[in-house]
Design an enzyme around this catalytic site. Structure first.
Site, PDB file in Angstrom:
ATOM      1  N   LYS A   1      15.310   1.061  51.153  1.00 29.21           N
ATOM      2  CA  LYS A   1      14.003   1.594  51.819  1.00 29.21           C
ATOM      3  C   LYS A   1      12.687   1.262  50.634  1.00 29.21           C
ATOM      4  CE  LYS A   1      15.690   5.901  51.700  1.00 29.21           C
ATOM      5  NZ  LYS A   1      17.069   5.482  51.277  1.00 29.21           N
ATOM      6  N   THR A   2      12.735   1.693  49.374  1.00 30.37           N
ATOM      7  CA  THR A   2      11.512   1.355  48.584  1.00 30.37           C
ATOM      8  C   THR A   2      11.179  -0.212  48.671  1.00 30.37           C
ATOM      9  OG1 THR A   2      12.185   3.346  47.224  1.00 30.37           O
ATOM     10  CG2 THR A   2      10.674   1.719  46.525  1.00 30.37           C
TER      11      THR A   2
ATOM     12  N   GLU B   1       8.261   5.453  53.290  1.00 32.52           N
ATOM     13  CA  GLU B   1       9.574   5.501  53.012  1.00 32.52           C
ATOM     14  C   GLU B   1      10.227   6.735  53.678  1.00 32.52           C
ATOM     15  OE1 GLU B   1      12.637   5.472  49.291  1.00 32.52           O
ATOM     16  OE2 GLU B   1      10.683   4.525  49.320  1.00 32.52           O
TER      17      GLU B   1
END
Length: 463
Positions: free
Chosen positions: A121-122, A165
């Site tokens: 995600k990051t 995110e």
């Protein structure tokens, strides 16, 4: 012009304001003109960055830190009920707002891209933030890690796009209403909150169901959990589904990923045309993250060739295979990987990037519940290294579980043929690594806890 600040967010107090998710929301609110305050357990660069934006940051948690005129108290799922500032909020009848609700309020009125998945995600959120900024679209973004270039995890932009995110760990990603949702992968994790894969799927289905009518789901065509989720949501009539990956039926098909040292060259087939671009971090999994970002941008109407070029400007996120330095011919690299899938991906990436080097790993398990469920798989992943040092479990928000220790990982690693050493005193690790390493080696500090602090200490010891 900045969107209006919700009344509850005009004078917010953040408990744990230095955390990756909390600090990002606090920064954006401060940039929009809110009177931000909060507390954190220890001094940090993040605390200083918030003060530079005008926020009041207290060190330590105490009831007197909470101002009586605070419009709300913002918390994450990690804040315990007996926190003195949370107790004081109840006494003063100040509304308590979960971090996810605060983020959802910030995204209101903007074209939101929400990036979800068990891993990646990051990185994917960061790639989008960098590419959209490079294209002059001035997005707002909230990320779970600091970008290597701008050095920040959040920013208020004047454009109409907000990239966020979306955290599945506590189901908080169900609060968002994105125009584009990205699902990178779906696996069982966060065992304190999910008892089975069915619960995970249900949670992701709810997240996908919140995509605005006419919006787009960008989802992996390769990862088994994502494929199953796609099957489950295909009947949502208001949703456009765009798949990406190496699968021959993917809408955005990955034709080739070519390692180029610590970078990769990616070729995709999109709209009947081949498109090649560079990803400035090693590993196939990061290349796939970039393809997901490309597909999401295209879903917003941004030309693919412009996006591909802009993605090449991405230089990484702190703690995602971040080179910390070199001493005595030994490179030290930091990895946030803490789930077996992430560990395996990063170790394989480092193997491909430096095939002739020895790979030494310093691994710190994260959470007792995760180690209890996945310790065997973590140990097997460490077999990809030439030698590993395994520390005690970093507890984060959890209390110990009887019988759950790093020995679960070490035993599994030994069974898999790995060379593993248990180290219970973190302070001795630099000496241990200095005794193991020789010129040409790569040292990887790995885990989601404070193992990251060891990189500079190892470099200093090697020097």
């Amino acid at each position: 012009m900045a969107p209006a600040i919700p009344t509850a967010m005009e004078r917010p107090h953040f408990i744990g304001i230095g955390g990756a998710g909390m600090s990002g929301i606090a920064k954006i609110l401060a940039q929009r003109g809110a009177k931000v305050a909060g507390s954190d357990a220890k001094e940090s660069g993040t605390a200083e960055a918030l003060r530079a934006l005008g926020a009041t940051v207290h060190i330590g948690h105490a009831a007197e830190h909470l101002a009586a005129d605070a419009s709300s108290v913002v918390v994450s799922s990690a804040i315990r009920a007996d926190n003195p500032e949370l107790v004081r909020a109840a006494e003063l009848d100040i509304p308590v707002v979960h971090r996810s609700d605060a983020l959802a309020a910030l995204m209101g009125g903007l074209r939101a891209i929400a990036v979800a998945g068990t891993h990646g995600k990051t990185t994917t959120t960061s790639m989008l933030a960098v590419a959209l900024t490079e294209l002059g679209l001035d997005p707002s973004y909230a990320i779970g890690g600091d970008l290597a270039g701008p050095g920040t995890n959040a920013r208020h932009g004047e454009g109409d796009i907000f990239v966020a995110e979306a955290d599945e760990s506590d189901r908080s990603f169900q609060k968002y209403d994105p125009e584009v949702a990205i699902v990178l992968n779906v696996e069982l994790d966060h065992h304190a909150n999910y008892a089975s894969m069915d619960e995970i799927y249900d949670s992701f289905e709810t997240f996908v169901g919140k995509v605005v009518p006419g919006g787009t789901l960008v989802i992996s065509a390769d990862q088994a959990g994502a494929v199953e989720l796609t099957r489950r949501v295909r009947d949502l009539s208001s949703l456009k589904v765009v798949t990406y990956g190496a699968d021959e039926h993917a809408d955005v098909r990955v034709h080739k990923v070519t390692p180029r040292g610590l970078t990769s060259e990616v070729t995709v087939l999109l709209g009947g045309k081949y498109l090649t671009f560079t990803v400035s971090v090693p590993g196939r999994h990061y290349a796939l993250n970039a393809v997901a970002a490309l597909a999401a941008g295209v879903a917003l109407g941004i030309p693919a060739h412009n996006l591909a070029s802009a993605l090449g400007k991405y230089t990484g996120v702190k703690r995602r295979l971040q080179l910390k330095g070199e001493a005595a011919g030994v490179q030290v690299i930091d990895s946030y990987a803490h789930h077996p899938t992430e560990m395996t991906a990063d170790l394989e990436a480092m193997r491909a990037a430096a095939a002739d080097s020895r790979l030494l790993v310093v691994f710190q398990p994260h959470l007792f519940s995760r180690t209890q469920e996945l310790g065997t798989e973590m140990g097997r992943a460490l077999a990809l290294a030439d030698a590993s040092v395994v520390l005690d479990i970093y507890p984060a928000r959890e209390d110990p579980i009887p019988g759950v220790t790093s020995a679960l990982i070490i035993d599994a690693a030994g069974t898999a043929g790995a060379d593993v050493t248990a180290v219970h005193d973190k302070a001795t690790v630099p000496d241990v690594i200095a005794g193991m390493a020789r010129p040409g080696d790569l040292v990887l500090t790995m885990g989601a806890g404070d193992v990251t602090d060891l990189g500079p200490e190892i470099l200093a010891r090697l020097s």
